[in-house]
Design an enzyme around this catalytic site. Sequence first.
Site, short mmCIF file in Angstrom:
data_model
loop_
_atom_site.label_atom_id
_atom_site.label_comp_id
_atom_site.label_asym_id
_atom_site.label_seq_id
_atom_site.Cartn_x
_atom_site.Cartn_y
_atom_site.Cartn_z
N ASP A 274 0.70 -1.22 -0.01
CA ASP A 274 0.03 0.13 0.16
C ASP A 274 0.88 1.18 0.05
O ASP A 274 2.18 0.97 -0.02
CB ASP A 274 -0.83 0.02 1.16
CG ASP A 274 -2.04 0.93 1.00
OD1 ASP A 274 -3.21 0.46 1.63
OD2 ASP A 274 -2.02 1.87 0.15
C1 GLC Z 1 -4.35 4.33 -0.07
C2 GLC Z 1 -5.31 3.34 0.32
C3 GLC Z 1 -5.35 2.19 -0.73
C4 GLC Z 1 -5.21 2.93 -2.14
C5 GLC Z 1 -3.67 3.55 -2.28
C6 GLC Z 1 -3.64 4.19 -3.70
O1 GLC Z 1 -3.51 4.74 1.05
O2 GLC Z 1 -4.98 2.47 1.47
O3 GLC Z 1 -6.71 1.66 -0.61
O4 GLC Z 1 -5.49 1.86 -3.14
O5 GLC Z 1 -3.40 4.26 -0.97
O6 GLC Z 1 -4.18 5.33 -3.67
#
Ligand code: GLC
Length: 724
Positions: A274
């Site tokens: 993430d």
């Molecule tokens: C965010 C979220 C994730 C998302 C990623 C890209 O922090 O936790 O769900 O896909 O970053 O935006």
Amino acid sequence: MTTSSPRTWMTTEILDQAKQILSGMSLEEKVGQMTQYDWGYNPINPETGVSQRDLLVEEIRQGRVGSIFNLAGAEQANELQKLIQENTVSRIPLLIGRDVIHGYKTVFPIPLAQASAWNPDLARRTAEAASRESMADGVAWVFAPMIDISRDPRWGRIAESIGEDPLLTGEYAKAWVEGSQIDDGAGQATASCPKHYAAYGLAEAGRDYNTVDLSDRVLREVILPPFREAVDAGALSIMASFNEVNGIPACANEYLLKTILREEWGFEGIVASDYNALQELITHGVAGSEEEACERSILAGCDMDMHSGFYMRHLPKLVREGRVPESAVDESVLRILAVKIKLGLFEQPYVTVPTEEAAAEARASFIELAREAARESIVLLRNEGKTLPLSKQGASVAVIGPLADNRKDPLGCWAFDGNPEEVVSLLEGIRQAAGAASVHYAEGCSMESDSEEGFEAALEAARQADVVVLALGEALEMSGESRSRTSLGLPGAQRKLVEAVAALGKPVTAVLLSGRPLALPWLQEKADAIVQAWHLGVQSGHAIADVLFGDYNPGGRLPVTFPHNVGQVPIYYYRKKTGRPPGGVYSSYYIDSTTEPLFPFGYGLSYTQFEYSDITADRTSIAADGKLTVSVTVTNIGERVGEEVVQVYLRDEVASVTQPLKKLIGFSKVSIGPNESAALTFKVGMQQLAIIDQHMKLIVEPGDFTLWIGPNSSEGQSITVKVV
Ligand code: GLC
């Protein structure tokens, strides 16, 4: 827990092609493929005046980037792909990603709303529409579905989830992966990315990004089944979560990423971290440096580094120093190349933008689907004295509240590509549906302040009307990522507004537009009817009006428990009996509150009524590997067609390990005409009867099992069957 094996999309042909490309790549190029950046993150360096994006373009030109997300459209996507084709040695196309969580430009209901439809196929259709729409803008990788089990409405991301139940979430996970992974046959395709692996929704105190602590049992019984469904459905990637599991953050957690995902499940897709999660290993305190964070992640099996840049900065050196074997890099790069081959990016790295008329035609069908999905997502929670449906003949309607003339908040969280100008507000929806009835509007109050300035105008509107519709709830910024609340009440002066309007004594319908369950026990005394309308997307107003005026008979059922108060949280139907079930003193109870939910999991009303009869099993005892069939007749005893979600729950009365009071093992949504009946059958076998025993082995133990069939997790008729 599913036992099927994952679909093998990684054919020998794809793997050979990937190996052939890999063989010609330098170490830097390989690590570049494992590197992903957020195009939307673009600070300007105050000293040099250089923008982050300028630096990023240079990184791309040098083949040091494998994926980009948050681009703004097809033109930009094609420009960056051209940069790759004209400047890099291996000319490996970028994998372009986006958070397409519940629609793209056509915003559908938030996932928690879509879950209320108990209709996975509907989610398949909205997911496919969202991928088609975003693909036209260059998106080949959607960071969805979000399938975190969520039992805590304080957690803002419950809005993005399918709710509290593993079976319902698993059915949606499968449908969403299949719907979102499309291939137009002309070289454009998309990959899904089930997230957040794993247990992100169990954040302590419902506080986003907080510690998660769970047993391997809960991990395997509750959290993992939906991810297994997603993997078996052929998901081409999965996103590791921010949180720790058993003390190790997911992107560095070998047990999650290798033991379970690769060795037990045979997952062959990309594991992405993430956002900046490698950096967070340092913050968590499990890495003392960027190098150590990088080393822990790659050795645990994290293939793609989202936005920290650690892999690009440190992995080549770690490989050259022998701290990370190049084979680990090769394994990750092969998966990334294989997905890009599977998506057809090598044949066709450029986006084919649809013609105006093709886009317009598609958009019209998406809008229609948005209204259908929104209608099915609505849950009727209360309807005293048949307050609903409202009459269209002459009765005047007052529409009051901060969510009435409001086009922004019905979009819900994670709807960046939506346009509030294209949302049908509840006020508009009622105005168009009300026919001859006159409509009076007043905002009444805001969600941001306690001001009661608008009350008088609201009371005046109510006085002029025969019936009142209150449009209440949350702003879209109050749910979604980093939006946890300690209260589950109505923000601002909404409660006082309700009390003031209700005092006039007119029939009151409260429509709740929220991203989470709200704890509003007092509302039962003030509103004759209550409709849970979530954040329903672009067709919100039409869908709610369709229900309010009876053009659609609501069939939604709650995918998550609604508490009486925040003190009860976490509260969910799937609970254990304990040694002291709630009762009087010295039992598991509160001295100041009920232990019962305000509305239970699976609950929802209809404008008609259903009766259950003839619940039978074709045999009352089976062997451990046997099967039985349970039958039920459901009759519509009302005057209009309606949809019922017939739910089947199971309790293993005595087992070697404690079992939940009830576990959803099956459901079926049926439409039944007035005075008609539907005969339904449900298969019960190992898949439903098995438990994970004290040795963590899947087993069907002998003994009595109680099966309930009914309209929700609190009601139903039961039969007992025996495993011998
Ligand atoms: C965010 C979220 C994730 C998302 C990623 C890209 O922090 O936790 O769900 O896909 O970053 O935006």
